[in-house]
Scaffold this motif. Sequence first.
Motif: not given
Length: 74
Positions: A26, A29-31, A33-34
């Motif tokens: 997760d 994935d967040l990295k 997206r950012v």
Amino acid sequence: MAGDTDSIVLEHLRRIRASQERTELDIADLKSRVSGLEQVSGQMLAMLGSLNQRMDRFEDRLGRIERRLDLVET
């Protein structure tokens, strides 16, 4: 008795490890997206800067037109 306790502890450790692996996925994935958002925001800022420059030029041109036509008091 000790065998039962060991298997319970091992089962909890397996669950913790699985949860940690999901959390790591997760976060990865967040990295990404950012990072994508940062790229888009950088492009948006560049576009806004360009638009601001164009608006400034339009404002200057309009001011000159108004002065030539004596539409504003000098």
